[in-house]
Write a protein that holds these residues in place. Structure first.
Motif, mmCIF file in Angstrom:
data_model
loop_
_atom_site.group_PDB
_atom_site.id
_atom_site.type_symbol
_atom_site.label_atom_id
_atom_site.label_comp_id
_atom_site.label_asym_id
_atom_site.label_seq_id
_atom_site.Cartn_x
_atom_site.Cartn_y
_atom_site.Cartn_z
ATOM 1 N N ARG A 6 -0.091 7.986 0.326
ATOM 2 C CA ARG A 6 -1.480 7.785 0.795
ATOM 3 C C ARG A 6 -2.064 9.143 1.201
ATOM 4 O O ARG A 6 -2.722 9.278 2.221
ATOM 5 C CB ARG A 6 -1.514 6.833 1.987
ATOM 6 C CG ARG A 6 -0.915 5.469 1.738
ATOM 7 C CD ARG A 6 -1.775 4.635 0.777
ATOM 8 N NE ARG A 6 -1.285 3.265 0.704
ATOM 9 C CZ ARG A 6 -0.348 2.854 -0.118
ATOM 10 N NH1 ARG A 6 0.241 3.735 -0.929
ATOM 11 N NH2 ARG A 6 0.019 1.593 -0.150
ATOM 12 N N PHE A 42 -5.478 10.077 2.768
ATOM 13 C CA PHE A 42 -5.817 9.735 4.149
ATOM 14 C C PHE A 42 -5.638 10.922 5.092
ATOM 15 O O PHE A 42 -6.106 10.882 6.230
ATOM 16 C CB PHE A 42 -4.936 8.587 4.657
ATOM 17 C CG PHE A 42 -5.142 7.265 3.949
ATOM 18 C CD1 PHE A 42 -6.199 7.076 3.060
ATOM 19 C CD2 PHE A 42 -4.279 6.216 4.168
ATOM 20 C CE1 PHE A 42 -6.380 5.866 2.416
ATOM 21 C CE2 PHE A 42 -4.451 4.998 3.530
ATOM 22 C CZ PHE A 42 -5.504 4.821 2.643
ATOM 23 N N ILE A 99 -5.545 10.116 10.757
ATOM 24 C CA ILE A 99 -6.423 9.832 9.614
ATOM 25 C C ILE A 99 -7.890 10.117 9.964
ATOM 26 O O ILE A 99 -8.660 10.591 9.119
ATOM 27 C CB ILE A 99 -6.226 8.378 9.147
ATOM 28 C CG1 ILE A 99 -4.818 8.232 8.536
ATOM 29 C CG2 ILE A 99 -7.279 7.951 8.145
ATOM 30 C CD1 ILE A 99 -4.403 6.825 8.219
ATOM 31 N N ARG A 131 -10.765 8.768 7.688
ATOM 32 C CA ARG A 131 -10.653 8.930 6.225
ATOM 33 C C ARG A 131 -10.166 7.661 5.525
ATOM 34 O O ARG A 131 -9.979 7.647 4.323
ATOM 35 C CB ARG A 131 -9.700 10.087 5.903
ATOM 36 C CG ARG A 131 -10.305 11.455 6.161
ATOM 37 C CD ARG A 131 -9.351 12.569 5.762
ATOM 38 N NE ARG A 131 -8.224 12.638 6.667
ATOM 39 C CZ ARG A 131 -8.216 13.355 7.794
ATOM 40 N NH1 ARG A 131 -9.283 14.051 8.153
ATOM 41 N NH2 ARG A 131 -7.155 13.384 8.575
ATOM 42 N N ALA A 132 -9.947 6.601 6.288
ATOM 43 C CA ALA A 132 -9.533 5.314 5.725
ATOM 44 C C ALA A 132 -10.104 4.206 6.586
ATOM 45 O O ALA A 132 -10.385 4.397 7.780
ATOM 46 C CB ALA A 132 -8.015 5.228 5.672
ATOM 47 N N GLU A 179 -7.118 -0.538 5.730
ATOM 48 C CA GLU A 179 -6.131 0.320 5.058
ATOM 49 C C GLU A 179 -5.095 0.860 6.042
ATOM 50 O O GLU A 179 -3.902 0.947 5.736
ATOM 51 C CB GLU A 179 -6.860 1.474 4.368
ATOM 52 C CG GLU A 179 -7.654 1.053 3.135
ATOM 53 C CD GLU A 179 -8.487 2.174 2.557
ATOM 54 O OE1 GLU A 179 -8.521 2.323 1.315
ATOM 55 O OE2 GLU A 179 -9.108 2.924 3.343
#
Length: 476
Positions: free
Chosen positions: A374, A377, A426, A429-430, A434
């Protein structure tokens, strides 16, 4: 009783009889027991792991006596009708993989037995009563078939060989059948049938003559089961429950000497990252054996690593399955698959070394690889390293509590702590959904890792579902 006891290596023996010390002669007294003593003796006799191993019975242990492990009965007393059928049933009961019961007739009760079974069909009578001469004929037939599979190999003198020579002979013998999956199955099926026939015929000299050969075949069978697939192992389990206890202990097979004797290593350091170690497989004369042994070593190491970090080693696991499938359908020969296996070993070495360069523990590296999937992220891979370390730090206090993974309130606290770490890193950013999904993945893998750490002696189980497929030679 007294004569048997004089024989060397005589089995543990008792006489079971009723009696009364007030009226019976003194020589009977050692064999006259109380009701409690008889019950205890009967329980011991029914257990194949305890003494006595043999009993001389006089008018006892017939009605209501049930000992499925019994396999041989000697008749020296006239019996007929129901009592006779009931007596032979004592050795014909199902027990693990006992091949059947052996009746040794000293006085000629066979005619009485046939009369007693007259109410049954001929096929039923034949299944119930089989002449040992027929068993010997079948024994010879199976022995010839199994022996023919190893034509051209001089294994008859195996007991007199030095360890390294014996290792070469067993390896050569294994190699002769290991290149063909159907041939391996044929050997296992027929050897197990041979061993059962030996169990039935073991008192006869014809069986004793092939005792050492059966011990040798048993070593080869163990090698086939050890280095082959689940399907071969299933055949072995279906056909045989290691019936060595039903056969003389003298036939218990020795463990086969492994390839390391050929390499001149008494206690080898099995490192698939050692170039010299790998090179010896390429140079071995018996390519099929070398290929299957190397595949097993690599598979075992991959399974261990996959349990902790499937994210890093899954591609190698799939690669291993693919090349073994090609080998099974003859798209690769033994020499080619050894080269492919060595490539996998080298790729595994690269993955291990790249992980070490990150200066993360094994558990931290597993979370690093999970989070790297991921990557969008996070700001960069350095941040992912820090998040992996932070997750382990947050898990630490909770995972020291006994059965933490079974206590929902603790798991809820851990989920909250993990989610907090992820949300902070994060930083928008998500989406929340998520992040929630990623935290669930982290928690799931945490349970796997710490379950393994709690019990390193337990089998390595519990890896994600893609680890469950059997890796080995032959159809999965």
């Amino acid at each position: 009783y007294e004569e048997i006891k004089k024989e060397p290596n005589a089995p543990s023996l008792v006489v079971v009889m009723s009696g009364n010390k007030q009226r019976d002669p003194k020589e009977y007294w050692p064999h006259i027991r109380t009701k409690h003593e008889l019950e205890e003796l009967a329980d011991n006799f029914k257990n194949p792991e305890t003494d006595p191993q043999m009993a001389i019975v006089v008018e006892m242990w017939l009605t209501g006596f049930d000992a499925p492990c019994l396999h041989t009965m000697y008749f020296d007393q006239p019996m007929k009708e129901h009592s006779l059928v009931q007596a032979i049933a004592r050795v014909n009961r199902v027990f693990k993989d006992k091949p059947g019961g052996l009746i040794v007739d000293y006085i000629g009760i066979v005619d009485n037995l046939r009369k007693s079974l007259a109410v049954y069909t001929f096929d039923t009578i034949r299944r119930t009563l089989l002449n040992v001469d027929e068993v010997i004929a079948q024994l010879r037939e199976k022995y010839d078939l199994v022996s023919s599979l190893f034509y051209g190999i001089d294994y008859k003198r195996w007991k007199s060989l030095a360890p390294e020579q014996l290792s070469r002979v067993t390896t050569m013998t294994y190699d002769k059948i290991s290149g063909d999956e159907e041939l391996k199955k044929k050997f296992v099926r027929n050897f197990v049938a041979l061993k059962k026939l030996y169990a039935l015929a073991s008192p006869r000299p014809e069986a004793y003559e092939i005792k050492d050969d059966i011990r040798f075949f048993e070593m080869i069978k163990k090698m086939v089961v050890k280095y082959s697939t689940a399907r071969i192992r299933e055949i072995n389990r279906e056909l045989e429950y290691e019936i060595s206890h039903l056969i003389s202990k003298s036939i218990t097979a020795e463990e086969p000497l492994d390839v390391f004797a050929l390499m001149g290593k008494e206690k080898p350091d099995i490192s698939i990252f050692d170039e010299k170690f790998l090179a010896q497989f390429r140079d071995m004369k018996y390519k099929n054996y070398a290929a299957e042994l190397l595949a097993k070593i690599i598979k075992d190491q991959l399974v261990v690593k996959m349990n902790v970090n499937p994210f890093r080693y899954r591609s190698l696991y799939e690669m291993l399955k693919e090349i073994i499938d090609k080998y099974n359908i003859k798209l690769l020969n033994a020499a080619e698959i050894i080269d492919e296996l060595m490539n996998i070993a080298n790729e595994m070495k690269k993955k291990v070394e790249s992980g070490k360069r990150l200066k993360l523990t094994e558990a931290e590296l597993a979370f690093y690889d999970l989070l790297s999937s991921r990557g969008k992220f996070f700001e960069n891979y350095e941040q992912i390293q820090e998040v992996a370390r932070k997750i382990i730090e947050e898990l630490g206090p909770y995972t020291k509590v006994a059965d933490w993974n079974r206590k929902e309130y603790l798991k809820a606290k851990i989920r909250a702590a993990v989610k907090k770490v992820l949300m902070k890193a994060i930083d928008g950013r998500a989406s929340y959904a998520e992040i929630e999904k990623l935290s669930v993945n982290v928690m799931t893998h945490a349970e796997i890792i710490y379950a393994l750490q709690e019990d390193r002696s337990a089998p390595m189980l519990g890896a994600p579902s893609f680890v469950t497929a059997e890796t080995g030679f032959g159809a999965p």
